[in-house]
Design an enzyme around this catalytic site. Structure first.
Site, PDB file in Angstrom:
ATOM      1  N   CYS A 218      27.836   0.953  82.831  1.00  0.00           N
ATOM      2  CA  CYS A 218      27.228   0.525  84.101  1.00  0.00           C
ATOM      3  C   CYS A 218      28.086  -0.634  84.608  1.00  0.00           C
ATOM      4  CB  CYS A 218      25.755   0.159  83.913  1.00  0.00           C
ATOM      5  SG  CYS A 218      25.465  -1.089  82.640  1.00  0.00           S
TER       6      CYS A 218
ATOM      7  N   ARG B 116      22.262  -1.382  81.627  1.00  0.00           N
ATOM      8  CA  ARG B 116      21.646  -0.112  82.040  1.00  0.00           C
ATOM      9  C   ARG B 116      22.186   1.043  81.204  1.00  0.00           C
ATOM     10  NH1 ARG B 116      23.032  -0.705  88.368  1.00  0.00           N
ATOM     11  NH2 ARG B 116      24.788  -1.869  87.481  1.00  0.00           N
TER      12      ARG B 116
END
Length: 280
Positions: A240, A245
């Site tokens: 990410c 994430r």
């Protein structure tokens, strides 16, 4: 929906667990429940009884050209000693945001070869949804003397390895950022866009908003990921902006039986170098 058991036969719990399973094992002395909230107030407002608090910043190097990189083994040894980790401990991690920081902790454990770990599916939201008791009293860890080593370097993939593998048909990149970041219309790096050939599934898309942010149905996810070109027979790198994430997408891939590796440098590194190819 079946959960994949980990390789170790002696594991107390499978990789992905439900609140009911955690509730049954809460009194087990081998269990170390760790709350890694995105919002620091979340732990004070209510947590799984006996869970200890971890500030997610300790899971990243926090300095240098790639602040999202893995901390030094010395820093990891201090961290896991402070948390009370031992070779026999089974860690259950959760958070307040659907799995990003909890998964970054589990990915770090995987990297140091500690395979006894589980994710509380949906985190504190699922725990509350199940109606289980919460505590607002902090739990102090019982420190240990843990010496961390990078025993499973394959959990990690580097920028240079990705560059080398870009022409390999058995290799793929799962970009867990938003579509705008992937398309290069948003971001605060020197260069915007995505890794050539990378496919985009936003990490939020792997969560079920109707089921307290649990991981979505496995069969649906496998179908959607296959349509994007991500299949269990491939080697997959996920990233990410800072491998927060994408720690969750790493966990999802692992639960689905994928051969998946986390790129800790993520776009924070790739998008700020001058020697990395970029598509928009």
């Amino acid at each position: 929906m079946s959960t994949e058991s980990q390789s170790s036969e002696s594991n107390l719990l499978p990789l992905i667990i439900e609140p009911e399973q955690l509730q049954e094992h809460l009194d087990n002395p081998q269990l170390l429940v760790i709350d890694v909230p995105a919002n620091g107030d979340s732990y004070r407002q209510g947590h799984v009884p006996g869970a200890i608090f971890l500030d997610f910043r300790y899971l990243m190097r926090g300095e240098g050209p790639v602040p999202s990189d893995v901390p030094s083994v010395e820093a990891l040894s201090r961290l896991f000693s402070a948390l009370g980790l031992t070779r026999d401990t089974h860690v259950v991690a959760y958070d307040d945001e659907g799995g990003g920081w909890a998964a970054r902790l589990l990915w770090t454990l995987d990297l140091i070869g500690h395979t006894r770990y589980s994710y509380l599916n949906g985190g504190i939201h699922a725990w509350r949804d199940a109606g289980f008791e919460e505590s607002s009293e902090p739990t102090a860890p019982a420190p240990s003397d843990y010496h961390a080593e990078i025993l499973n370097p394959k959990a990690l993939i580097t920028c240079d390895e990705i560059k080398e593998k870009l022409d390999d048909r058995q290799f793929a990149v799962w970009d867990a950022r938003s579509k705008d970041e992937y398309d290069g219309v948003r971001g605060n790096n020197k260069h915007l866009g995505h890794i050539p050939g990378a496919v985009n599934m936003d990490w939020l898309h792997a969560m079920d908003r109707n089921r307290a942010l649990r991981i979505r149905d496995y069969a649906e996810l496998i179908t959607e990921l296959s349509a994007l070109g991500l299949t269990p027979d491939m080697e997959i790198a996920t990233h990410c902006q800072s491998h927060h994430r994408s720690s969750f997408t790493w966990l999802v891939g692992k639960a689905l039986g994928f051969n998946i590796r986390g790129y800790a440098g993520s776009w924070g590194e790739w998008g700020n170098r001058e020697d990395t190819p970029i598509e928009k």
